[in-house]
Design a protein around this motif. Sequence first.
Motif, PDB file in Angstrom:
ATOM      1  N   ARG A   9      -7.818 -13.203 -10.026  1.00  0.00           N
ATOM      2  CA  ARG A   9      -9.061 -12.452 -10.210  1.00  0.00           C
ATOM      3  C   ARG A   9      -8.889 -11.033  -9.669  1.00  0.00           C
ATOM      4  O   ARG A   9      -8.130 -10.797  -8.735  1.00  0.00           O
ATOM      5  CB  ARG A   9     -10.213 -13.149  -9.495  1.00  0.00           C
ATOM      6  N   PRO A  10      -9.627 -10.065 -10.215  1.00  0.00           N
ATOM      7  CA  PRO A  10      -9.492  -8.678  -9.772  1.00  0.00           C
ATOM      8  C   PRO A  10     -10.143  -8.444  -8.408  1.00  0.00           C
ATOM      9  O   PRO A  10     -11.251  -8.918  -8.138  1.00  0.00           O
ATOM     10  CB  PRO A  10     -10.203  -7.881 -10.862  1.00  0.00           C
ATOM     11  N   ILE A  11      -9.440  -7.712  -7.564  1.00  0.00           N
ATOM     12  CA  ILE A  11      -9.905  -7.343  -6.226  1.00  0.00           C
ATOM     13  C   ILE A  11      -9.995  -5.822  -6.170  1.00  0.00           C
ATOM     14  O   ILE A  11      -9.053  -5.131  -6.552  1.00  0.00           O
ATOM     15  CB  ILE A  11      -8.908  -7.817  -5.145  1.00  0.00           C
ATOM     16  N   LEU A  12     -11.114  -5.316  -5.694  1.00  0.00           N
ATOM     17  CA  LEU A  12     -11.256  -3.887  -5.482  1.00  0.00           C
ATOM     18  C   LEU A  12     -10.700  -3.562  -4.098  1.00  0.00           C
ATOM     19  O   LEU A  12     -11.181  -4.080  -3.090  1.00  0.00           O
ATOM     20  CB  LEU A  12     -12.727  -3.475  -5.583  1.00  0.00           C
ATOM     21  N   VAL A  13      -9.665  -2.725  -4.057  1.00  0.00           N
ATOM     22  CA  VAL A  13      -9.006  -2.335  -2.811  1.00  0.00           C
ATOM     23  C   VAL A  13      -9.450  -0.920  -2.464  1.00  0.00           C
ATOM     24  O   VAL A  13      -9.318  -0.014  -3.283  1.00  0.00           O
ATOM     25  CB  VAL A  13      -7.465  -2.384  -2.959  1.00  0.00           C
ATOM     26  N   MET A  14      -9.991  -0.752  -1.256  1.00  0.00           N
ATOM     27  CA  MET A  14     -10.431   0.559  -0.784  1.00  0.00           C
ATOM     28  C   MET A  14      -9.547   0.945   0.405  1.00  0.00           C
ATOM     29  O   MET A  14      -9.687   0.398   1.491  1.00  0.00           O
ATOM     30  CB  MET A  14     -11.899   0.525  -0.398  1.00  0.00           C
ATOM     31  N   LEU A  15      -8.626   1.846   0.153  1.00  0.00           N
ATOM     32  CA  LEU A  15      -7.653   2.293   1.150  1.00  0.00           C
ATOM     33  C   LEU A  15      -8.092   3.638   1.705  1.00  0.00           C
ATOM     34  O   LEU A  15      -8.359   4.570   0.937  1.00  0.00           O
ATOM     35  CB  LEU A  15      -6.269   2.413   0.501  1.00  0.00           C
ATOM     36  N   ARG A  16      -8.175   3.715   3.017  1.00  0.00           N
ATOM     37  CA  ARG A  16      -8.494   4.986   3.685  1.00  0.00           C
ATOM     38  C   ARG A  16      -7.313   5.352   4.566  1.00  0.00           C
ATOM     39  O   ARG A  16      -6.936   4.583   5.448  1.00  0.00           O
ATOM     40  CB  ARG A  16      -9.757   4.842   4.515  1.00  0.00           C
ATOM     41  N   VAL A  17      -6.744   6.527   4.313  1.00  0.00           N
ATOM     42  CA  VAL A  17      -5.577   6.992   5.059  1.00  0.00           C
ATOM     43  C   VAL A  17      -6.011   8.160   5.948  1.00  0.00           C
ATOM     44  O   VAL A  17      -6.664   9.095   5.479  1.00  0.00           O
ATOM     45  CB  VAL A  17      -4.441   7.432   4.105  1.00  0.00           C
ATOM     46  N   ALA A  18      -5.626   8.095   7.231  1.00  0.00           N
ATOM     47  CA  ALA A  18      -5.968   9.158   8.181  1.00  0.00           C
ATOM     48  C   ALA A  18      -5.213  10.437   7.836  1.00  0.00           C
ATOM     49  O   ALA A  18      -4.232  10.417   7.087  1.00  0.00           O
ATOM     50  CB  ALA A  18      -5.627   8.712   9.605  1.00  0.00           C
ATOM     51  N   ASP A  19      -5.661  11.538   8.401  1.00  0.00           N
ATOM     52  CA  ASP A  19      -5.041  12.836   8.136  1.00  0.00           C
ATOM     53  C   ASP A  19      -3.561  12.875   8.511  1.00  0.00           C
ATOM     54  O   ASP A  19      -2.794  13.616   7.911  1.00  0.00           O
ATOM     55  CB  ASP A  19      -5.782  13.952   8.883  1.00  0.00           C
ATOM     56  N   ASP A  20      -3.168  12.067   9.500  1.00  0.00           N
ATOM     57  CA  ASP A  20      -1.752  12.060   9.901  1.00  0.00           C
ATOM     58  C   ASP A  20      -0.873  11.324   8.887  1.00  0.00           C
ATOM     59  O   ASP A  20       0.346  11.375   8.959  1.00  0.00           O
ATOM     60  CB  ASP A  20      -1.570  11.463  11.297  1.00  0.00           C
ATOM     61  N   GLY A  21      -1.499  10.624   7.931  1.00  0.00           N
ATOM     62  CA  GLY A  21      -0.761   9.925   6.888  1.00  0.00           C
ATOM     63  C   GLY A  21      -0.111   8.631   7.333  1.00  0.00           C
ATOM     64  O   GLY A  21       0.574   7.984   6.544  1.00  0.00           O
ATOM     65  N   GLU A  22      -0.343   8.232   8.574  1.00  0.00           N
ATOM     66  CA  GLU A  22       0.295   7.011   9.086  1.00  0.00           C
ATOM     67  C   GLU A  22      -0.708   5.904   9.389  1.00  0.00           C
ATOM     68  O   GLU A  22      -0.418   4.742   9.165  1.00  0.00           O
ATOM     69  CB  GLU A  22       1.114   7.341  10.329  1.00  0.00           C
ATOM     70  N   GLN A  23      -1.864   6.257   9.909  1.00  0.00           N
ATOM     71  CA  GLN A  23      -2.870   5.249  10.216  1.00  0.00           C
ATOM     72  C   GLN A  23      -3.741   5.031   8.990  1.00  0.00           C
ATOM     73  O   GLN A  23      -4.037   5.972   8.249  1.00  0.00           O
ATOM     74  CB  GLN A  23      -3.713   5.684  11.405  1.00  0.00           C
ATOM     75  N   PHE A  24      -4.127   3.772   8.786  1.00  0.00           N
ATOM     76  CA  PHE A  24      -4.926   3.464   7.598  1.00  0.00           C
ATOM     77  C   PHE A  24      -5.813   2.262   7.860  1.00  0.00           C
ATOM     78  O   PHE A  24      -5.583   1.483   8.777  1.00  0.00           O
ATOM     79  CB  PHE A  24      -4.014   3.190   6.394  1.00  0.00           C
ATOM     80  N   LEU A  26       0.845  -1.186   0.000  1.00  0.00           N
ATOM     81  CA  LEU A  26       0.000   0.000   0.000  1.00  0.00           C
ATOM     82  C   LEU A  26       0.880   1.236   0.000  1.00  0.00           C
ATOM     83  O   LEU A  26       1.823   1.329   0.780  1.00  0.00           O
ATOM     84  CB  LEU A  26      -0.891   0.017   1.248  1.00  0.00           C
ATOM     85  N   ASP A  27       0.549   2.198  -0.860  1.00  0.00           N
ATOM     86  CA  ASP A  27       1.275   3.472  -0.902  1.00  0.00           C
ATOM     87  C   ASP A  27       0.429   4.519  -0.181  1.00  0.00           C
ATOM     88  O   ASP A  27      -0.538   5.035  -0.736  1.00  0.00           O
ATOM     89  CB  ASP A  27       1.534   3.885  -2.345  1.00  0.00           C
ATOM     90  N   LEU A  28       0.786   4.816   1.061  1.00  0.00           N
ATOM     91  CA  LEU A  28       0.009   5.753   1.871  1.00  0.00           C
ATOM     92  C   LEU A  28       0.227   7.202   1.461  1.00  0.00           C
ATOM     93  O   LEU A  28      -0.573   8.073   1.800  1.00  0.00           O
ATOM     94  CB  LEU A  28       0.351   5.589   3.353  1.00  0.00           C
ATOM     95  N   SER A  29       1.301   7.485   0.718  1.00  0.00           N
ATOM     96  CA  SER A  29       1.623   8.871   0.364  1.00  0.00           C
ATOM     97  C   SER A  29       0.579   9.493  -0.560  1.00  0.00           C
ATOM     98  O   SER A  29       0.452  10.707  -0.633  1.00  0.00           O
ATOM     99  CB  SER A  29       3.007   8.958  -0.281  1.00  0.00           C
ATOM    100  N   GLY A  30      -0.186   8.664  -1.266  1.00  0.00           N
ATOM    101  CA  GLY A  30      -1.216   9.173  -2.161  1.00  0.00           C
ATOM    102  C   GLY A  30      -2.532   9.452  -1.463  1.00  0.00           C
ATOM    103  O   GLY A  30      -3.467   9.940  -2.077  1.00  0.00           O
ATOM    104  N   GLY A  31      -2.628   9.126  -0.181  1.00  0.00           N
ATOM    105  CA  GLY A  31      -3.862   9.342   0.561  1.00  0.00           C
ATOM    106  C   GLY A  31      -4.899   8.270   0.255  1.00  0.00           C
ATOM    107  O   GLY A  31      -4.591   7.198  -0.255  1.00  0.00           O
ATOM    108  N   THR A  32      -6.130   8.584   0.574  1.00  0.00           N
ATOM    109  CA  THR A  32      -7.233   7.653   0.374  1.00  0.00           C
ATOM    110  C   THR A  32      -7.391   7.345  -1.118  1.00  0.00           C
ATOM    111  O   THR A  32      -7.317   8.246  -1.950  1.00  0.00           O
ATOM    112  CB  THR A  32      -8.530   8.254   0.949  1.00  0.00           C
ATOM    113  N   ALA A  33      -7.605   6.067  -1.425  1.00  0.00           N
ATOM    114  CA  ALA A  33      -7.706   5.661  -2.832  1.00  0.00           C
ATOM    115  C   ALA A  33      -8.514   4.379  -2.961  1.00  0.00           C
ATOM    116  O   ALA A  33      -8.619   3.592  -2.018  1.00  0.00           O
ATOM    117  CB  ALA A  33      -6.319   5.440  -3.409  1.00  0.00           C
TER     118      ALA A  33
END
Length: 62
Positions: free
Chosen positions: A38-53, A20-27
């Motif tokens: 098979r394709p997997i939809l990944v929903m990444l949520r990054v906190a405002d501090d950029g460290e917790q996800f 996971l690339d957290l530098s891009g933020g939520t994606a």
Amino acid sequence: MLETALITCPCCWESIEIDLDLSGGTATYTEDCQVCCRPILVMLRVADDGEQFTVDVRAENE
């Protein structure tokens, strides 16, 4: 910042590790399962501090 996460493929139920690339933020993006390809939809949520996800996955065609 790069992190790894252990997820369960929603298609084949195998545990796989994804990068996971957290530098891009939520994606939302598609990544192929390393086991069943098979394709997997990944929903990444990054906190405002950029460290917790959180990461959620589901089959792309659901």
